[in-house]
Scaffold this motif. Structure first.
Motif, PDB file in Angstrom:
ATOM      1  N   LEU A   1      -7.253   2.233  14.751  1.00  8.48           N
ATOM      2  CA  LEU A   1      -8.475   1.962  14.741  1.00  8.48           C
ATOM      3  C   LEU A   1      -8.680   1.084  16.183  1.00  8.48           C
ATOM      4  N   ARG A   2      -7.433   0.504  16.360  1.00  7.99           N
ATOM      5  CA  ARG A   2      -7.510  -0.220  17.685  1.00  7.99           C
ATOM      6  C   ARG A   2      -8.304   0.286  18.932  1.00  7.99           C
ATOM      7  N   GLN A   3      -7.908   1.522  19.149  1.00  4.39           N
ATOM      8  CA  GLN A   3      -8.386   2.283  20.205  1.00  4.39           C
ATOM      9  C   GLN A   3      -9.800   2.135  20.629  1.00  4.39           C
ATOM     10  N   TYR A   4     -10.770   1.922  19.603  1.00  3.89           N
ATOM     11  CA  TYR A   4     -12.093   1.958  19.694  1.00  3.89           C
ATOM     12  C   TYR A   4     -12.664   0.441  20.298  1.00  3.89           C
ATOM     13  N   GLN A   5     -11.674  -0.402  20.162  1.00  2.00           N
ATOM     14  CA  GLN A   5     -12.174  -1.872  20.761  1.00  2.00           C
ATOM     15  C   GLN A   5     -13.165  -2.327  20.207  1.00  2.00           C
ATOM     16  N   LEU A   6     -13.130  -2.367  18.870  1.00  2.00           N
ATOM     17  CA  LEU A   6     -14.471  -3.054  18.056  1.00  2.00           C
ATOM     18  C   LEU A   6     -13.675  -4.014  17.053  1.00  2.00           C
ATOM     19  N   PRO A   7     -14.389  -5.002  16.705  1.00  5.34           N
ATOM     20  CA  PRO A   7     -13.817  -5.879  15.629  1.00  5.34           C
ATOM     21  C   PRO A   7     -13.768  -4.943  14.585  1.00  5.34           C
ATOM     22  N   ILE A   8     -12.682  -5.155  13.799  1.00  2.24           N
ATOM     23  CA  ILE A   8     -12.659  -4.430  12.312  1.00  2.24           C
ATOM     24  C   ILE A   8     -12.479  -5.620  11.025  1.00  2.24           C
ATOM     25  N   TYR A   9     -13.340  -5.142  10.349  1.00  2.36           N
ATOM     26  CA  TYR A   9     -13.441  -5.932   8.991  1.00  2.36           C
ATOM     27  C   TYR A   9     -12.940  -5.108   8.122  1.00  2.36           C
ATOM     28  N   VAL A  10     -11.983  -5.373   7.102  1.00 10.03           N
ATOM     29  CA  VAL A  10     -11.603  -4.787   5.770  1.00 10.03           C
ATOM     30  C   VAL A  10     -12.828  -5.329   4.764  1.00 10.03           C
ATOM     31  N   THR A  11     -13.750  -4.379   4.631  1.00  9.12           N
ATOM     32  CA  THR A  11     -14.798  -4.840   3.925  1.00  9.12           C
ATOM     33  C   THR A  11     -14.695  -4.451   2.386  1.00  9.12           C
ATOM     34  N   GLU A  12     -13.683  -3.496   2.129  1.00  4.40           N
ATOM     35  CA  GLU A  12     -13.120  -3.589   0.553  1.00  4.40           C
ATOM     36  C   GLU A  12     -11.662  -3.331   0.813  1.00  4.40           C
ATOM     37  N   ASN A  13     -11.095  -4.004  -0.428  1.00  3.85           N
ATOM     38  CA  ASN A  13      -9.660  -3.545  -0.809  1.00  3.85           C
ATOM     39  C   ASN A  13      -9.526  -4.111  -1.933  1.00  3.85           C
ATOM     40  N   GLY A  14      -9.011  -3.399  -2.954  1.00  4.95           N
ATOM     41  CA  GLY A  14      -8.672  -4.041  -4.369  1.00  4.95           C
ATOM     42  C   GLY A  14      -8.042  -3.035  -5.380  1.00  4.95           C
ATOM     43  N   LEU A  15      -7.835  -3.929  -6.525  1.00  5.49           N
ATOM     44  CA  LEU A  15      -7.011  -2.904  -7.456  1.00  5.49           C
ATOM     45  C   LEU A  15      -7.899  -3.345  -8.983  1.00  5.49           C
ATOM     46  N   PHE A  16      -7.813  -2.655  -9.867  1.00  8.27           N
ATOM     47  CA  PHE A  16      -8.185  -2.991 -11.128  1.00  8.27           C
ATOM     48  C   PHE A  16      -7.095  -3.667 -11.835  1.00  8.27           C
ATOM     49  N   ASP A  17      -7.677  -4.439 -12.784  1.00  3.90           N
ATOM     50  CA  ASP A  17      -6.596  -5.187 -13.359  1.00  3.90           C
ATOM     51  C   ASP A  17      -5.738  -4.404 -14.620  1.00  3.90           C
ATOM     52  N   LEU A  18      -4.563  -4.806 -14.711  1.00  3.07           N
ATOM     53  CA  LEU A  18      -3.579  -4.119 -15.710  1.00  3.07           C
ATOM     54  C   LEU A  18      -2.944  -5.130 -16.554  1.00  3.07           C
ATOM     55  N   GLY A  19      -3.622  -6.050 -16.592  1.00  2.00           N
ATOM     56  CA  GLY A  19      -3.129  -6.938 -17.711  1.00  2.00           C
ATOM     57  C   GLY A  19      -2.050  -7.940 -17.509  1.00  2.00           C
ATOM     58  N   ASP A  20      -1.586  -7.799 -16.100  1.00  4.81           N
ATOM     59  CA  ASP A  20      -0.292  -8.414 -15.858  1.00  4.81           C
ATOM     60  C   ASP A  20      -0.372  -8.953 -14.212  1.00  4.81           C
ATOM     61  N   GLU A  21       0.503  -8.967 -13.565  1.00  6.29           N
ATOM     62  CA  GLU A  21       0.405  -9.701 -12.050  1.00  6.29           C
ATOM     63  C   GLU A  21       0.252  -8.717 -10.861  1.00  6.29           C
ATOM     64  N   THR A  22       0.036  -7.223 -11.595  1.00  6.39           N
ATOM     65  CA  THR A  22      -0.102  -6.125 -10.397  1.00  6.39           C
ATOM     66  C   THR A  22      -1.226  -6.531  -9.463  1.00  6.39           C
ATOM     67  N   GLN A  23      -2.280  -6.779 -10.023  1.00  6.52           N
ATOM     68  CA  GLN A  23      -3.626  -7.068  -8.918  1.00  6.52           C
ATOM     69  C   GLN A  23      -3.091  -8.186  -7.977  1.00  6.52           C
ATOM     70  N   SER A  24      -2.551  -9.155  -8.528  1.00  4.94           N
ATOM     71  CA  SER A  24      -2.217 -10.221  -7.450  1.00  4.94           C
ATOM     72  C   SER A  24      -1.008  -9.759  -6.398  1.00  4.94           C
ATOM     73  N   ARG A  25      -0.069  -8.933  -7.177  1.00  3.55           N
ATOM     74  CA  ARG A  25       0.921  -8.216  -6.011  1.00  3.55           C
ATOM     75  C   ARG A  25       0.351  -7.410  -5.007  1.00  3.55           C
ATOM     76  N   PHE A  26      -0.684  -6.555  -5.476  1.00  5.10           N
ATOM     77  CA  PHE A  26      -1.621  -5.776  -4.390  1.00  5.10           C
ATOM     78  C   PHE A  26      -2.233  -6.627  -3.629  1.00  5.10           C
ATOM     79  N   LEU A  27      -2.701  -7.568  -3.886  1.00  5.28           N
ATOM     80  CA  LEU A  27      -3.710  -8.508  -2.764  1.00  5.28           C
ATOM     81  C   LEU A  27      -2.767  -9.024  -1.985  1.00  5.28           C
ATOM     82  N   VAL A  28      -1.665  -9.740  -2.351  1.00  8.98           N
ATOM     83  CA  VAL A  28      -0.779 -10.265  -1.494  1.00  8.98           C
ATOM     84  C   VAL A  28      -0.103  -9.223  -0.462  1.00  8.98           C
ATOM     85  N   SER A  29       0.274  -8.076  -1.006  1.00  7.45           N
ATOM     86  CA  SER A  29       0.993  -7.264  -0.040  1.00  7.45           C
ATOM     87  C   SER A  29      -0.097  -6.744   1.020  1.00  7.45           C
TER      88      SER A  29
END
Ligand code: BGC
Length: 435
Positions: free
Chosen positions: A326-354
Motif C-alpha cells: 500500500l506504500r505506493q498510495y502515499q497515505l498514512p496507514i493504520y492497522v484498524t483491526e488485527n486479532g485472534l480469538f482465544d484458544l485457552g492458551d498463549e496462541t493469542q499472545s503469539r499472534f499479537l507479537v508476531s
C-alpha cells in the motif's frame, strides 16, 4: 528492537452493536432473533453493557491501564436515526459522553460510522440496494459530525464494505440474507457512493478531518505453488476482496463487474489514510465445479485443527506484504483491526507479537504505518458466531459483566510500553514475521 514513529497510535477496536446491548431498532436486532442465525443461539441484548450500564468507562480504564493512547469505536446509525428523519438526541448525548470518557483518559477516538448494522427502516426501504442509500447515509453522517465533531475528527466511513456486501447479499448469513452475486455487486457500488458522499459531508464540516475506510485485506496464495490455475484463482479472490472497492476510492472508477468503468462523483482520492483490517491469509485453489464461488476454493487452515470455520491461515508476513504493497498510495496507514480469538492458551499472545513484529519490519523500511488497533479489548458479540469466538484481551462474564485479563493483555501492555517487540518477546512469538 525496531520501533515505530513518534506519535504512533496503539489502540483496541470495537463496534457499537457488538458492545452496547439494548439495541432495538437495527436490522441485526431482528436477524439475531431468528433461530439458526447465531451459532450459539445468543444475542447482543446485553453484550458488554455499554449502553445501559455505561460499562464503557470500565473498559476505557482497562485500555488506559495497558498504556494505550487510542481507541476505535463506532456510532450506531439505528440509535441516532431510529425512524427515518427522526434524530434521537439521547443517543447523540450518549456518544458525546463516550467520546468525552475516551478523551479524559488520553485515548484518541477513531470513530466508525457504519459497522455492518443498519436501521430497520433503512433495510425495509431497500437498504444498500436502494438508489437513495448513499444520500440517506450522508445525511446521517452529517448529523453525527454536527453533533460530535468537536470531540472527534478521525473517522472511518464504512467498515469492511466487501465483507458486508458478501455476507449480507452473496452468502446470505447476515441481514438481509440475500444470495446473489448480482445484488452483492450492486450493493458494493452503492457503498462506494455512500463512502464518497460521507467523505465530502465530513470534510465540508471539518476541513481538517482525517477520513478513511477500514478495508478488509487478505492475502491469497495459490494452494499449490507454481500451479497456474491456482494462481489465477488466487488472483480472482484478490481482485474481488482487495482491489475492487479499494481502487474505486483511489481513482473513482467502478471496475468490472461493478460497472464497465463508470465513475463515482467524488470517489477519486476519497481517503486521507488507509485503514487495514488484517487477520489471515488463504490458500486458494481452482475449483471447476464451484461457479458459485467464482471457480475458487479455499483450503482449510492447516495451523490448528480446533479453529472455527471462518478462520484462515495465520501468516504474519502477509500483514507486512499488505502494508508494504500500500506504500505506493502515499497515505498514512493504520492497522484498524488485527486479532485472534482465544484458544485457552498463549496462541493469542503469539499472534499479537508476531503481527506487531511484521508491522515493525514495514515501519523500519519506511512504510508509513501510523497506528495499530487490536481487535478487541473485551469479548464482544461476534455476529453470526455469537459468543463462540472470543477475541478479547479481557474475557467477559456476561452475567456479572466482570472482565478478566487473558495473558495477551499483559503482552500488549509490554509491547506498548516498549513501543515495539523486544528480544524476549520476539523469541517467544512462535510465528515468523518473514515467511
Ligand atoms: C469485523 C469485526 C469482527 C472481527 C472478528 C472484523 O471483520 O470488523 O466486527 O468482530 O472481524 O471476526
Amino acid at each position: 528492537m525496531t520501533s515505530f514513529p513518534a506519535g504512533f497510535l496503539w489502540g483496541c477496536g470495537t463496534s457499537a452493536y457488538q458492545v452496547e446491548g439494548h439495541n432495538v431498532d437495527a436490522d441485526w436486532s431482528d436477524w439475531e432473533r431468528v433461530p439458526g442465525h447465531i451459532a450459539d443461539g445468543s444475542d447482543a441484548s446485553v453484550a458488554c453493557d455499554w449502553w445501559a450500564g455505561a460499562a464503557y468507562r470500565l473498559d476505557f480504564d482497562l485500555a488506559r491501564s495497558l498504556g494505550l493512547n487510542a481507541f476505535r469505536i463506532s456510532v450506531e446509525w439505528s440509535r441516532v436515526e431510529p425512524r427515518q428523519g427522526h434524530w434521537d438526541e439521547d443517543a447523540l448525548s450518549y456518544y458525546r459522553r463516550v467520546l468525552l470518557a475516551l478523551r479524559e483518559r488520553g485515548l484518541a477516538p477513531l470513530v466508525t460510522l457504519h459497522h455492518f448494522t443498519n436501521p430497520r427502516w433503512f433495510t425495509l426501504a431497500g437498504g444498500w440496494e436502494s438508489q437513495r442509500a448513499a444520500s440517506w447515509f450522508a445525511r446521517y453522517v452529517k448529523t453525527v459530525a454536527d453533533a460530535l465533531g468537536e470531540l472527534c475528527d478521525f473517522w472511518i466511513t464504512i467498515n469492511e464494505p466487501v465483507v458486508y456486501a458478501y455476507f449480507g447479499y452473496v452468502d446470505g448469513v447476515w441481514p438481509p440474507g440475500r444470495r446473489s452475486f448480482r445484488r452483492g455487486f450492486g450493493v458494493l457500488a452503492n457503498l462506494v457512493r455512500g463512502h464518497a458522499a460521507a467523505y465530502h459531508a465530513l470534510h465540508a464540516l471539518q476541513p481538517s478531518a482525517r477520513v478513511g475506510v477500514a478495508h478488509h485485506f487478505r492475502r491469497f496464495l495459490p494452494a499449490t505453488r507454481g500451479a497456474r490455475l491456482d494462481g489465477a484463482a488466487a488472483r480472482v479472490r484478490d481482485y474481488m476482496m482487495n482491489r475492487l472497492f479499494f481502487l474505486a476510492t483511489v481513482d473513482g472508477r467502478l471496475r468490472f463487474p461493478l460497472s464497465l468503468g463508470s465513475r463515482v462523483r467524488g470517489a477519486a482520492g476519497s481517503q486521507d489514510f488507509i485503514g487495514v483490517n488484517y487477520y489471515y491469509s488463504e490458500r486458494t485453489a481452482f475449483a471447476s465445479r464451484s461457479p458459485g464461488q467464482l471457480f475458487t476454493r479455499t483450503q482449510p487452515p492447516a495451523w490448528r485443527a480446533d479453529v472455527p470455520s471462518f478462520a484462515g491461515d495465520v501468516r504474519p508476513a502477509s500483514l507486512y506484504e499488505v502494508v508494504a504493497g500500500l506504500r505506493q498510495y502515499q497515505l498514512p496507514i493504520y492497522v484498524t483491526e488485527n486479532g485472534l480469538f482465544d484458544l485457552g492458551d498463549e496462541t493469542q499472545s503469539r499472534f499479537l507479537v508476531s503481527h506487531v513484529a511484521a508491522l515493525a519490519r514495514a515501519a523500519a523500511e519506511g512504510v508509513p504505518v501510523r497506528g495499530y488497533f487490536w481487535w478487541t479489548l473485551v469479548d464482544n458479540f461476534e455476529w453470526a458466531e455469537g459468543y463462540t469466538a472470543r477475541f478479547g484481551l479481557f474475557a467477559n462474564d456476561r452475567a456479572s459483566q466482570r472482565r478478566t485479563p487473558r495473558p495477551s493483555a499483559a503482552v500488549y501492555e509490554r509491547l506498548v510500553r516498549a513501543q515495539g517487540v523486544d528480544a524476549d518477546l520476539a523469541r517467544a512469538s512462535g510465528w515468523s514475521a518473514r515467511r
